[in-house]
Design an enzyme around this catalytic site. Structure first.
Site, mmCIF file in Angstrom:
data_model
loop_
_atom_site.group_PDB
_atom_site.id
_atom_site.type_symbol
_atom_site.label_atom_id
_atom_site.label_comp_id
_atom_site.label_asym_id
_atom_site.label_seq_id
_atom_site.Cartn_x
_atom_site.Cartn_y
_atom_site.Cartn_z
ATOM 1 N N GLY A 233 50.978 13.706 -4.120
ATOM 2 C CA GLY A 233 50.059 13.195 -3.073
ATOM 3 C C GLY A 233 50.258 14.070 -1.871
ATOM 4 O O GLY A 233 50.953 14.909 -1.654
ATOM 5 N N SER A 234 49.371 13.279 -0.777
ATOM 6 C CA SER A 234 49.636 13.942 0.431
ATOM 7 C C SER A 234 50.834 13.529 1.200
ATOM 8 O O SER A 234 51.289 12.320 0.822
ATOM 9 C CB SER A 234 48.363 13.594 1.426
ATOM 10 O OG SER A 234 48.286 12.196 1.435
ATOM 11 N N ALA A 236 51.145 12.295 4.296
ATOM 12 C CA ALA A 236 50.693 10.909 5.021
ATOM 13 C C ALA A 236 50.958 9.828 3.994
ATOM 14 O O ALA A 236 51.679 8.891 4.275
ATOM 15 C CB ALA A 236 49.432 10.869 5.463
ATOM 16 N N GLY A 238 52.625 9.677 1.110
ATOM 17 C CA GLY A 238 54.052 9.551 0.775
ATOM 18 C C GLY A 238 54.878 9.091 1.639
ATOM 19 O O GLY A 238 55.979 8.331 1.168
ATOM 20 N N GLU A 255 56.453 14.201 -4.383
ATOM 21 C CA GLU A 255 55.909 15.556 -4.352
ATOM 22 C C GLU A 255 54.541 15.820 -3.557
ATOM 23 O O GLU A 255 53.552 15.146 -3.721
ATOM 24 C CB GLU A 255 55.391 16.047 -5.833
ATOM 25 C CG GLU A 255 56.698 15.920 -6.805
ATOM 26 C CD GLU A 255 57.573 17.107 -6.482
ATOM 27 O OE1 GLU A 255 57.364 17.956 -5.749
ATOM 28 O OE2 GLU A 255 58.300 17.081 -7.513
ATOM 29 N N CYS A 289 48.552 22.026 -4.574
ATOM 30 C CA CYS A 289 49.540 21.908 -3.482
ATOM 31 C C CYS A 289 50.354 23.377 -3.298
ATOM 32 O O CYS A 289 50.341 23.506 -2.069
ATOM 33 C CB CYS A 289 50.616 20.954 -4.012
ATOM 34 S SG CYS A 289 51.211 21.056 -5.757
HETATM 35 P P1 NAD Z 1 46.469 11.198 -1.499
HETATM 36 O O1 NAD Z 1 47.816 11.051 -0.829
HETATM 37 O O2 NAD Z 1 45.285 10.555 -0.821
HETATM 38 O O3 NAD Z 1 46.506 10.151 -2.911
HETATM 39 C C1 NAD Z 1 47.487 10.194 -4.062
HETATM 40 C C2 NAD Z 1 47.476 9.104 -4.688
HETATM 41 O O4 NAD Z 1 48.210 8.005 -3.892
HETATM 42 C C3 NAD Z 1 46.090 8.581 -5.348
HETATM 43 O O5 NAD Z 1 46.434 8.029 -6.556
HETATM 44 C C4 NAD Z 1 46.057 7.598 -4.239
HETATM 45 O O6 NAD Z 1 45.035 6.509 -4.873
HETATM 46 C C5 NAD Z 1 47.296 7.027 -4.047
HETATM 47 N N1 NAD Z 1 47.390 6.117 -2.733
HETATM 48 C C6 NAD Z 1 46.500 6.075 -1.651
HETATM 49 N N2 NAD Z 1 47.029 5.398 -0.970
HETATM 50 C C7 NAD Z 1 48.183 4.851 -1.210
HETATM 51 C C8 NAD Z 1 49.308 3.679 -0.729
HETATM 52 N N3 NAD Z 1 49.245 3.283 0.433
HETATM 53 N N4 NAD Z 1 50.256 3.338 -1.537
HETATM 54 C C9 NAD Z 1 50.408 4.153 -2.911
HETATM 55 N N5 NAD Z 1 49.425 5.119 -3.261
HETATM 56 C C10 NAD Z 1 48.394 5.285 -2.496
HETATM 57 O O7 NAD Z 1 46.537 12.496 -2.033
HETATM 58 P P2 NAD Z 1 45.360 13.320 -2.973
HETATM 59 O O8 NAD Z 1 44.186 13.560 -1.794
HETATM 60 O O9 NAD Z 1 44.956 12.455 -4.051
HETATM 61 O O10 NAD Z 1 45.966 14.752 -3.263
HETATM 62 C C11 NAD Z 1 45.999 15.742 -2.515
HETATM 63 C C12 NAD Z 1 47.213 16.035 -1.862
HETATM 64 O O11 NAD Z 1 48.324 16.001 -2.842
HETATM 65 C C13 NAD Z 1 47.568 17.503 -1.188
HETATM 66 O O12 NAD Z 1 48.132 17.234 -0.130
HETATM 67 C C14 NAD Z 1 48.443 18.426 -2.037
HETATM 68 O O13 NAD Z 1 49.104 19.015 -1.475
HETATM 69 C C15 NAD Z 1 49.248 17.059 -2.461
HETATM 70 N N6 NAD Z 1 49.545 17.486 -4.017
HETATM 71 C C16 NAD Z 1 51.088 17.775 -4.067
HETATM 72 C C17 NAD Z 1 51.592 18.365 -5.427
HETATM 73 C C18 NAD Z 1 52.983 18.458 -5.453
HETATM 74 O O14 NAD Z 1 53.567 18.352 -6.370
HETATM 75 N N7 NAD Z 1 53.766 18.515 -4.325
HETATM 76 C C19 NAD Z 1 50.789 18.340 -6.311
HETATM 77 C C20 NAD Z 1 49.337 18.049 -6.205
HETATM 78 C C21 NAD Z 1 49.026 17.363 -5.050
#
Ligand code: NAD
Length: 488
Positions: A233-234, A236, A238, A255, A289
């Protein structure tokens, strides 16, 4: 409420209802929620809104299943993963529809995502972390062992629901762990369905799924019964995950986001490379990503390359490729997935006038029933402008020019992100020289976004911690034990 309509009623799994899976059983919750269609903004099917009780139940079921599951053979685990991969293909048409339904993906992207999901399951099934004898003398034998950790939580982003769910399940279970998947609230459907299918192949409690909102993520990352978090995910979020996980020293793999640069040297065939790159840059509406987010083109070919790129972008067709009726395979670009993302990308469009950016193509957003955005290229904005510095995660790209090799490498590396990067050249010595200086986890010469289940994938700097894929990626789902066997 919109639903995936197809002939799935004749088959074992239907694609109109979506539930949690706890201890091998389909469960719903008292209160439910739904995601929103990126094509129409209409509500999609209801999904569970899990509570802390559901988290406790799933963790308890996983802990109960673990002692037996960890003793299964690699062959048994691989067989289950291959069975699940085959089931994805059995339901390929339904998954294409589901990718259109929840992601807004056109046919070509939906098919790629499905192949990736199935491919990660079957390829990871071949990766077995076996004991390594690192010393064997008459006095002693030393063996390095890879022991499963226990209960893993896999947190999935909205942009890759099927693939990320499959990849996390595969690595966790081949290493002998149990896993609880938490799909994104924006795209929960593919993950819920895949885990439902997994019950056919895995004992209860080994592969589970809980749908909910963002607060569910925190409940899982803080739970003392969880041993590892595999988070995609993002950046922030992470950072928050790492903070929560630190309370019980859970293992984490993060990731995260990227701001990949592609460096185009003068040694390329513009007519071939520019259209190919346009396809890569805007695929999945740039919501990847590893998408190219900054394009540095050598000044000697800049205009020619920009114009060829623009021509390729003008040939794209934006629209609803996979809807409730017949699919339209001529659509190449779908909408962005959600309101939050739409508003974020719109913010960059409103900077166009404010910042005086020159638009090479696109630049406007038309009224539409969903979250459709015209693919857009900004011609040489300032290096410190938001469009260069931040990850828009949508179909707007800055194209920049360069003349000095050291300077362009420094500009490519001038970011807190370090996920991927690429160099495009017919001179492989030049390509290698530049590529080796890019600070990122994956660097390609003459390709980009070319990831497979067999090689490590992870981010440098704030793009992540640890890595996934390959045997090392599977070992990250293990504790290492060094066994000293004194013979005399
Ligand atoms: P996000 O960080 O908003 O959410 C990712 C996941 O985390 C979701 O399931 C969300 O519900 C959960 N989440 C939210 N708050 C949380 C918390 N406090 N604790 C635990 N989990 C929580 O990211 P997104 O908007 O879903 O995805 C887009 C981002 O992901 C982009 O920045 C993209 O670059 C990145 N991404 C990275 C990869 C990689 O492999 N490096 C792959 C795909 C996407």
């Amino acid at each position: 409420m919109a639903a995936v309509t197809n002939d799935s009623s004749k088959k074992e799994f239907n694609f109109t209802t979506f539930q949690n899976v706890i201890n091998g059983e389909l469960k719903t919750t008292e209160t439910t929620r739904h995601a929103i269609s990126p094509h129409t903004k209409k509500p999609l099917a209801e999904v569970p809104l899990s509570t802390s009780k559901d988290v406790d139940d799933a963790v308890a079921a996983a802990r109960a299943a673990f002692p037996k599951w960890k003793k299964t053979s690699f062959e048994e685990r691989a067989k289950a993963l291959n069975g699940l991969a085959a089931t994805i293909y059995e339901y390929q048409q339904e998954f294409v529809k589901l990718n259109g339904y929840e992601l807004g993906a056109p046919v070509s992207i939906a098919e790629i995502l499905i192949h990736m999901g199935a491919g990660w399951l079957s390829e990871t099934a071949k990766l077995h972390p076996i004991d390594e004898v690192v010393e064997d003398t008459p006095e002693r034998e030393v063996i390095v062992r890879y022991l499963p950790l226990g209960v893993v939580v896999g947190i999935v982003p909205w942009n890759l629901p099927l693939h990320c769910t499959a990849a996390k399940i595969a690595a966790a279970v081949i290493a002998g762990n149990c896993i609880i998947i938490k799909p994104s609230p924006y795209t929960p459907y593919s993950g819920l369905k895949l885990v439902e299918m997994a019950q056919k192949f895995f004992p209860p409690g080994v592969v589970q799924v809980l749908s909910g909102d963002d607060s569910l993520g925190q409940l899982l990352t803080e739970h003392p019964g969880v041993d590892k978090i595999s988070f995609t995910g993002s950046t922030a979020t992470g950072k928050k995950v790492m903070q929560s996980a630190s309370k019980t020293l859970k293992r984490v793999t993060l990731e995260l986001g990227g701001n990949d640069a592609a460096i185009i040297t003068k040694n390329i065939d513009v007519a071939t490379i520019a259209p190919a790159l346009a396809g890569v840059i805007f695929s999945h509406s740039s919501q990847v990503c590893l998408a190219i987010k900054r394009l540095y083109v050598h000044e000697s070919i800049f205009e020619e390359f920009r114009d060829a790129l623009v021509a390729a972008v003008k040939a794209f067709k934006l629209g609803e490729g996979v809807g409730e009726g017949e699919n339209d395979p001529t659509v190449t670009i779908g909408p962005v997935q959600n309101e939050m993302q739409y508003e974020r990308v719109k913010g960059f469009f409103s900077d166009i006038e404010k910042e005086g950016w020159k638009v090479a193509v696109g630049g406007t957003i038309d009224e539409s029933p969903g979250y459709f955005i015209n693919p857009t290229i900004i011609d040489r904005p300032k290096e410190d402008s938001r469009i260069v510095v931040e990850e828009p995660f949508g179909p707007i790209l800055p194209i920049l020019s360069w003349s000095d090799e050291d300077d362009v490498i420094a500009r490519a590396n001038n970011t807190r992100m370090g996920l991927g990067g690429s160099v495009w050249t017919t001179d492989l010595v030049e390509g290698r020289r530049i590529a080796e200086q890019i600070e990122a986890g994956s660097v390609w010469i003459n390709s980009h976004m070319d990831v497979t289940p067999n090689f490590p994938f992870g981010g440098h700097k704030e793009s992540g911690i640890g890595y996934e894929n390959g045997l090392g990626g599977v070992k990250a789902y293990c504790n290492v034990q060094t066994l000293y066997l004194k013979k005399k």
